[in-house]
Design a protein around this motif. Structure first.
Motif, PDB file in Angstrom:
ATOM      1  N   LEU A   1       3.196  -2.349 -10.716  1.00  0.00           N
ATOM      2  CA  LEU A   1       4.693  -2.012 -10.532  1.00  0.00           C
ATOM      3  C   LEU A   1       5.446  -2.857  -9.532  1.00  0.00           C
ATOM      4  N   GLY A   2       4.691  -3.590  -8.797  1.00  0.00           N
ATOM      5  CA  GLY A   2       5.426  -4.481  -7.657  1.00  0.00           C
ATOM      6  C   GLY A   2       5.431  -3.844  -6.590  1.00  0.00           C
ATOM      7  N   GLU A   3       4.732  -2.644  -6.212  1.00  0.00           N
ATOM      8  CA  GLU A   3       4.705  -1.902  -5.273  1.00  0.00           C
ATOM      9  C   GLU A   3       3.901  -2.427  -4.213  1.00  0.00           C
ATOM     10  N   LEU A   4       2.945  -3.378  -4.534  1.00  0.00           N
ATOM     11  CA  LEU A   4       2.291  -4.102  -3.637  1.00  0.00           C
ATOM     12  C   LEU A   4       2.158  -5.567  -3.973  1.00  0.00           C
ATOM     13  N   LYS A   5       2.140  -6.455  -2.881  1.00  0.00           N
ATOM     14  CA  LYS A   5       1.734  -7.890  -3.104  1.00  0.00           C
ATOM     15  C   LYS A   5       0.482  -8.321  -2.703  1.00  0.00           C
TER      16      LYS A   5
ATOM     17  N   TRP B   1      -3.111  -6.849   1.194  1.00  0.00           N
ATOM     18  CA  TRP B   1      -4.314  -6.575   1.223  1.00  0.00           C
ATOM     19  C   TRP B   1      -4.738  -5.860   2.587  1.00  0.00           C
ATOM     20  N   TRP B   2      -4.213  -6.360   3.710  1.00  0.00           N
ATOM     21  CA  TRP B   2      -4.970  -5.802   4.794  1.00  0.00           C
ATOM     22  C   TRP B   2      -4.123  -4.520   5.035  1.00  0.00           C
ATOM     23  N   LYS B   3      -2.943  -4.289   4.605  1.00  0.00           N
ATOM     24  CA  LYS B   3      -2.525  -2.782   4.841  1.00  0.00           C
ATOM     25  C   LYS B   3      -3.165  -1.856   4.122  1.00  0.00           C
ATOM     26  N   VAL B   4      -3.584  -2.193   3.096  1.00  0.00           N
ATOM     27  CA  VAL B   4      -4.434  -1.252   2.075  1.00  0.00           C
ATOM     28  C   VAL B   4      -5.703  -1.117   2.493  1.00  0.00           C
ATOM     29  N   LEU B   5      -6.347  -2.105   3.189  1.00  0.00           N
ATOM     30  CA  LEU B   5      -7.544  -1.898   3.627  1.00  0.00           C
ATOM     31  C   LEU B   5      -7.359  -1.001   4.891  1.00  0.00           C
ATOM     32  N   PHE B   6      -6.709  -1.213   5.885  1.00  0.00           N
ATOM     33  CA  PHE B   6      -6.408  -0.273   6.757  1.00  0.00           C
ATOM     34  C   PHE B   6      -5.777   1.371   6.455  1.00  0.00           C
ATOM     35  N   ARG B   7      -5.578   1.587   5.329  1.00  0.00           N
ATOM     36  CA  ARG B   7      -5.140   2.583   4.778  1.00  0.00           C
ATOM     37  C   ARG B   7      -6.220   3.145   3.978  1.00  0.00           C
ATOM     38  N   GLU B   8      -6.986   2.549   3.343  1.00  0.00           N
ATOM     39  CA  GLU B   8      -8.262   3.116   2.759  1.00  0.00           C
ATOM     40  C   GLU B   8      -9.418   3.468   3.527  1.00  0.00           C
ATOM     41  N   LEU B   9      -9.794   2.643   4.488  1.00  0.00           N
ATOM     42  CA  LEU B   9     -10.548   2.992   5.450  1.00  0.00           C
ATOM     43  C   LEU B   9     -10.504   4.500   6.371  1.00  0.00           C
ATOM     44  N   PRO B  10      -9.521   4.997   6.569  1.00  0.00           N
ATOM     45  CA  PRO B  10      -9.572   6.379   7.004  1.00  0.00           C
ATOM     46  C   PRO B  10      -9.493   7.175   6.093  1.00  0.00           C
TER      47      PRO B  10
ATOM     48  N   CYS C   1     -14.243  -0.922  -1.368  1.00  0.00           N
ATOM     49  CA  CYS C   1     -14.419  -1.735  -2.444  1.00  0.00           C
ATOM     50  C   CYS C   1     -13.640  -1.828  -3.475  1.00  0.00           C
ATOM     51  N   GLY C   2     -13.273  -0.523  -4.174  1.00  0.00           N
ATOM     52  CA  GLY C   2     -12.413  -0.553  -4.995  1.00  0.00           C
ATOM     53  C   GLY C   2     -11.123  -0.857  -4.745  1.00  0.00           C
ATOM     54  N   SER C   3     -10.543  -0.666  -3.731  1.00  0.00           N
ATOM     55  CA  SER C   3      -9.239  -1.150  -3.385  1.00  0.00           C
ATOM     56  C   SER C   3      -9.071  -2.713  -3.340  1.00  0.00           C
TER      57      SER C   3
END
Length: 457
Positions: free
Chosen positions: A339-343, A347-356, A409-411
């Protein structure tokens, strides 16, 4: 290739089909034709009035349109192809083998051949690849009345008249867009510019990805999007139904790949037995080989399992929790990328969001497992041994680690695949689950060694 071609206006089957489908919509008639064999569908179609047959052939939902046209004589096929929209003709011709395509292509008039060849030259899944060259345009010197007269004259030869495109009289570059609604309400003697939309028209270049085209159409609430070249001249338009058709096809393929198999490329009931085996066996074999690593991991901890058999009771729970968290994360990221919500750079934003997120989700599941062990032990439903509390702590800690790893891993996997220029949908749920299963066991037994060392181990 020997082909038994049948005449365009032949067959009691066609009259029977039309009589039996009176009152049915075009979509329902297309569905009825799809249920027939190619020969029967061809005979029925070729016995219909020309306009009726063209209307059905123009629907992307009609399966085997290319094969049906291949059974028809070049003269009759040319009449049908000339009546169809250019973008649909291009799609149909691309499905044929080279010999048949050349035969049908040569039967077309020169202007139609040029338009079709132009469309076939663009890459698939781009604005140029899904656009139609049939649109209504007028010079900017015309009046509202002249434009209305022109629309009445050309309406039957255009795929749609969602909007009228106003071109510079000298350069033919796109200047303005006039919606049909505004055109009807305009004063007849007024300039066409008086009913044109304000501001520069929203447009796409021919190599724009279809996902970006869909976003533009959605963002600006359009029914059609003009496709222009470097000189601003209109090459064609992408209609909202074109976008829906292509996106549905792509979504179907992505869903099949995400399920852990190769995309079928055909309706489920149309693909043969051998084809079904071929599409599914490769992925299943690859996943099976991956799961064999799980057995290898258990063999590595064989000694620990002999000392603490109680740990084996929680292996299914541990493996499924990690796989489920990974599949959840993969599904969310693949959809956000589509959907273009992520580029890729996010990836690093997603990493720090998925970790917690993984830690909290793992703690929730771990707490449920911890309470379950305490309840079963206290209620006498099962005896986990003298060190049952340490076993509960092991399960709690292991679930935090495994769910967190699964989420990360999944993200991250879709980003890795996109970086490698592969389809992120290839990060199927079974693939992620298999990957997390193996590492989940290693995490589980590593945590058990740390906590239970000196007691059970």
């Amino acid at each position: 290739m020997n082909i038994n071609r049948f005449p365009l206006r032949a067959g009691h089957a066609a009259r029977a089909f039309i009589n039996n489908s009176r009152g049915a919509t075009i979509a329902e008639r297309v569905d009825a034709l799809n249920a027939l064999s190619i020969q029967d569908a061809g005979r029925v179609l070729c016995g219909m009035p020309l306009d009726y047959a063209v209307n059905i052939l123009d629907r992307p939902e009609l399966r085997n349109a290319a094969q049906i046209l291949a059974l028809i004589s070049a003269e009759d096929a040319a009449r049908l192809l000339h009546g169809m929209s250019n973008d649909r003709v291009a799609d149909v011709l691309l499905e044929l083998d080279g010999e048949t395509r050349a035969r049908l292509f040569s039967s077309l008039d020169e202007p139609v051949r040029v338009a079709i060849q132009h469309l076939m030259g663009y890459p698939p899944r781009t604005a140029g690849g899904i656009m139609t060259t049939e649109f209504v345009s007028v010079p900017d010197s015309w009046t509202v009345a002249q434009t209305l007269d022109h629309v009445r004259q050309v309406e039957r030869s255009r795929e749609t008249v969602y909007a009228i495109y106003v071109l510079d009289e000298i350069s033919h570059a796109l200047m303005h867009v006039v919606t049909l609604r505004r055109l009807i309400t305009g004063e007849p003697d007024a300039s066409i510019l008086t009913v044109a939309q304000k501001g520069a028209p929203v447009s796409a270049d021919p190599l724009m990805k279809q996902e970006d085209v869909a976003r533009l159409i959605r963002k600006h609430d359009l029914l059609a999007l003009p496709v222009i070249d470097e000189h601003g001249q209109v090459l064609g338009i992408v209609t909202v139904d074109d976008v829906i058709d292509t996106m549905i096809s792509d979504t179907t393929e992505a869903a099949q790949r995400f399920g852990g198999m190769e995309a079928l490329g055909q309706p489920y009931m149309k693909i043969g037995f051998a084809g079904m085996i071929r599409k599914r066996a490769g992925w299943l074999a690859a996943l099976f080989l991956g799961e064999m690593l799980t057995a290898s991991a258990m063999q590595h901890f064989e000694g620990e399992l002999e000392k603490a058999v109680v740990l084996t009771l929680f292996i299914p729970l541990i493996m499924s929790s990690g796989g489920n968290s990974g599949s959840q994360a993969t599904s969310l990221i693949i959809r956000a990328l589509a959907l273009g919500e992520l580029k890729l750079s996010d990836w690093w934003k997603v990493l720090f969001r998925e970790l917690p997120t993984g830690i909290v989700l793992g703690a929730i599941l771990g707490l449920v497992g911890f309470i379950r062990i305490i309840f079963w032990q206290s209620a006498g439903l099962y005896d986990y041994g003298p060190h049952w509390l340490m076993v509960a702590v092991t399960v709690f800690a292991a679930l935090i680690g495994i769910v967190t790893f699964g989420s990360i891993c999944g993200s991250m996997l879709p980003f890795v695949l996109q970086k490698l220029r592969l389809d992120p949908a290839s990060a199927s749920a079974p693939f992620v689950a298999t990957l997390v299963d193996v590492t989940g066991l290693v995490i589980y037994f590593s945590v058990a060694l740390l906590i239970l060392s000196g007691t059970l181990l």
